[in-house]
Design a protein around this motif. Structure first.
Motif, PDB file in Angstrom:
ATOM      1  N   ASN A  19      46.029 -60.393  38.762  1.00 28.53           N
ATOM      2  CA  ASN A  19      45.787 -59.435  37.684  1.00 28.53           C
ATOM      3  C   ASN A  19      44.310 -59.308  37.337  1.00 28.53           C
ATOM      4  OD1 ASN A  19      48.521 -59.008  37.515  1.00 28.53           O
ATOM      5  ND2 ASN A  19      48.826 -60.380  35.760  1.00 28.53           N
ATOM      6  N   GLU A  20      43.435 -59.948  38.107  1.00 30.70           N
ATOM      7  CA  GLU A  20      42.005 -59.839  37.874  1.00 30.70           C
ATOM      8  C   GLU A  20      41.401 -58.823  38.844  1.00 30.70           C
ATOM      9  OE1 GLU A  20      39.891 -63.502  37.697  1.00 30.70           O
ATOM     10  OE2 GLU A  20      41.482 -64.543  36.592  1.00 30.70           O
ATOM     11  N   GLY A  35      54.460 -57.553  35.927  1.00 35.89           N
ATOM     12  CA  GLY A  35      53.746 -58.817  36.013  1.00 35.89           C
ATOM     13  C   GLY A  35      52.346 -58.800  35.430  1.00 35.89           C
ATOM     14  N   LEU A  36      51.958 -57.697  34.796  1.00 34.77           N
ATOM     15  CA  LEU A  36      50.673 -57.588  34.121  1.00 34.77           C
ATOM     16  C   LEU A  36      50.824 -57.964  32.649  1.00 34.77           C
ATOM     17  CD1 LEU A  36      49.822 -54.122  35.632  1.00 34.77           C
ATOM     18  CD2 LEU A  36      48.410 -56.166  36.015  1.00 34.77           C
ATOM     19  N   MET A  37      49.715 -58.347  32.024  1.00 36.74           N
ATOM     20  CA  MET A  37      49.760 -58.531  30.570  1.00 36.74           C
ATOM     21  C   MET A  37      50.111 -57.196  29.923  1.00 36.74           C
ATOM     22  SD  MET A  37      46.661 -61.039  29.359  1.00 36.74           S
ATOM     23  CE  MET A  37      47.088 -60.774  27.627  1.00 36.74           C
ATOM     24  N   TYR A  38      51.140 -57.204  29.098  1.00 35.13           N
ATOM     25  CA  TYR A  38      51.649 -56.011  28.438  1.00 35.13           C
ATOM     26  C   TYR A  38      50.653 -55.560  27.376  1.00 35.13           C
ATOM     27  CZ  TYR A  38      55.086 -53.270  25.696  1.00 35.13           C
ATOM     28  OH  TYR A  38      55.761 -52.287  25.013  1.00 35.13           O
ATOM     29  N   PHE A  39      50.329 -54.262  27.360  1.00 39.16           N
ATOM     30  CA  PHE A  39      49.295 -53.795  26.438  1.00 39.16           C
ATOM     31  C   PHE A  39      49.660 -54.083  24.987  1.00 39.16           C
ATOM     32  CE2 PHE A  39      52.200 -50.211  26.366  1.00 39.16           C
ATOM     33  CZ  PHE A  39      52.152 -49.794  25.048  1.00 39.16           C
ATOM     34  N   ALA A  40      50.947 -53.973  24.622  1.00 39.37           N
ATOM     35  CA  ALA A  40      51.333 -54.220  23.236  1.00 39.37           C
ATOM     36  C   ALA A  40      51.223 -55.696  22.874  1.00 39.37           C
ATOM     37  CB  ALA A  40      52.755 -53.716  22.991  1.00 39.37           C
ATOM     38  N   ALA A  41      51.280 -56.590  23.877  1.00 46.44           N
ATOM     39  CA  ALA A  41      51.128 -58.020  23.592  1.00 46.44           C
ATOM     40  C   ALA A  41      49.751 -58.325  23.034  1.00 46.44           C
ATOM     41  CB  ALA A  41      51.391 -58.834  24.855  1.00 46.44           C
ATOM     42  N   TYR A  42      48.729 -57.536  23.403  1.00 46.89           N
ATOM     43  CA  TYR A  42      47.399 -57.769  22.854  1.00 46.89           C
ATOM     44  C   TYR A  42      47.419 -57.623  21.330  1.00 46.89           C
ATOM     45  CZ  TYR A  42      45.343 -57.355  27.597  1.00 46.89           C
ATOM     46  OH  TYR A  42      45.001 -57.523  28.920  1.00 46.89           O
ATOM     47  N   ALA A  78      45.060 -60.810  32.891  1.00 45.51           N
ATOM     48  CA  ALA A  78      45.042 -62.238  33.215  1.00 45.51           C
ATOM     49  C   ALA A  78      46.331 -62.631  33.906  1.00 45.51           C
ATOM     50  CB  ALA A  78      44.834 -63.069  31.953  1.00 45.51           C
ATOM     51  N   ASP A  79      46.282 -63.746  34.603  1.00 44.52           N
ATOM     52  CA  ASP A  79      47.429 -64.267  35.332  1.00 44.52           C
ATOM     53  C   ASP A  79      48.152 -65.334  34.512  1.00 44.52           C
ATOM     54  OD1 ASP A  79      46.948 -62.734  37.681  1.00 44.52           O
ATOM     55  OD2 ASP A  79      45.345 -64.134  38.249  1.00 44.52           O
ATOM     56  N   PRO A  80      49.410 -65.624  34.852  1.00 46.93           N
ATOM     57  CA  PRO A  80      50.120 -66.723  34.189  1.00 46.93           C
ATOM     58  C   PRO A  80      49.305 -68.014  34.251  1.00 46.93           C
ATOM     59  CG  PRO A  80      51.639 -65.446  35.534  1.00 46.93           C
ATOM     60  CD  PRO A  80      50.268 -64.918  35.828  1.00 46.93           C
ATOM     61  N   GLY A  81      49.359 -68.777  33.163  1.00 49.90           N
ATOM     62  CA  GLY A  81      48.584 -70.009  33.059  1.00 49.90           C
ATOM     63  C   GLY A  81      47.245 -69.840  32.374  1.00 49.90           C
ATOM     64  N   ALA A  82      46.853 -68.589  32.080  1.00 51.71           N
ATOM     65  CA  ALA A  82      45.563 -68.342  31.447  1.00 51.71           C
ATOM     66  C   ALA A  82      45.556 -68.878  30.019  1.00 51.71           C
ATOM     67  CB  ALA A  82      45.240 -66.851  31.450  1.00 51.71           C
TER      68      ALA A  82
END
Length: 329
Positions: free
Chosen positions: A160-161, A229-236, A274-278
């Motif tokens: 995801n980077e 599998g991307l960071m969801y925009f609403a999660a920000y 970002a990827d899982p584990g970030a």
């Protein structure tokens, strides 16, 4: 004006097309669309995807770049302005709304979509949403949202980077209205990305308050990733609110007041994924209104804890009641 029966739109929402750039819907607010978290922002984002799909002839849910890679209509800048009657955390079950959305051309790899959420029955114009109303003459009884989206694709499988700008070949946009240069968000977002803040100088009418703590946050793979599998925009939005709640508590303010706060202006610039584990660090600054004791602005920056890479910045202006405003320095 005709009612749309286009497949893929939410059932129970009556849809109309005032012109090729616009969608109008009559909405009954459901539990999945409201609350103190990020649900309303996710719903407005879905309406953006619907509007772009209808206006640009692109299947945004299954778009692909010219080389066959999945392409995603990502969120680069998101602003919501609450009014006297409606604000993002004030919606509840059964509220009836009229939502007007309009897509503007913004180059071959991006688009800007404006939304007006009005209480049902409010006398608003029948024509397409006017950019001048949105930016210059917003109505105090409506909620407005601005989405600046860019087409992206993964540069490397499974990462995801380093996401790359790339639009699907069937993304048509030249027939859409142009956003007036005076209202373009491109320079504003570019400055925020370079400075790591929307407020390089104190906002007019506000004075610095006690600095907030730097918060640590671990990416939550249960909540923070979308189906791609991307960071969801609403999660920000939820991540920044998590940091804001920690600040709120450190000031001795109660959770009930946080849930009941009125957000009058909120914006996020999305600059990385970002990827899982970030693990992230969230830096928080705060200003208080000079002549409006109940007005506050929180300015936040989300960075990767290891590399310092800037992922997002946020600014949230909140109107507090007297009790909440007195709860901290």
């Amino acid at each position: 004006m005709s009612e749309s029966t286009r497949a893929g739109f939410p059932t129970g929402h009556r849809l109309h097309r005032p012109d090729p750039s616009s969608l109008r819907r009559e909405v009954l607010v459901s539990p999945a669309m409201c609350g103190g978290g990020s649900l309303v922002f996710g719903q407005i984002g879905d309406w953006t995807w619907d509007a772009v799909a209808a206006a640009c002839g692109t299947n945004v849910h299954a778009a692909r770049a010219a080389d066959g890679r999945p392409a995603y209509l990502s969120f680069y800048y998101y602003r919501v302005r609450g009014g006297r009657t409606l604000h993002p955390h004030g919606l509840t079950f059964g509220d009836e709304l009229r939502v007007d959305s309009r897509v503007f051309q913004y180059g071959g790899q991006s688009a800007v979509t404006l939304h007006r959420l009005a209480p049902a029955g409010l006398d608003v114009p029948d024509g397409p949403l006017d950019a001048a109303e949105f930016y210059e003459r917003p109505r105090a009884d409506c909620l407005y949202a601005e989405n600046y989206n860019r087409w992206i694709a993964r540069s490397r499988p499974g990462s995801n980077e380093g996401l790359a700008l790339t639009a699907p070949p069937d993304f048509t946009h030249r027939h859409l209205p142009r956003l007036p240069n005076a209202h373009s968000p491109r320079s504003l977002v570019g400055r925020a990305r370079e400075a790591g803040t929307f407020h390089s100088a104190p906002p007019p009418g506000f004075a610095p308050a006690a600095p907030g703590p730097t918060c640590r946050y671990e990416l939550d793979v249960v909540r923070d990733l979308n189906g791609a599998g991307l960071m969801y925009f609403a999660a920000y939005f939820a991540i920044f609110d998590t940091a804001l709640l920690r600040l709120w508590r450190s000031l001795g303010r109660g959770d009930a007041a946080f849930v009941g706060r009125r957000v009058v202006d909120q914006r996020i610039g999305f600059f990385g994924n970002a990827d899982p584990g970030a693990v992230f660090h969230i830096e928080v600054r705060r200003w208080r209104g000079v002549r409006r004791p109940g007005a506050e602005i929180a300015d936040m920056a989300l960075r990767d804890a290891g590399s310092g890479r800037l992922l997002a910045v946020a600014s949230t202006e909140t109107c507090l009641d007297d009790a909440a405003a007195d709860g901290g320095p």
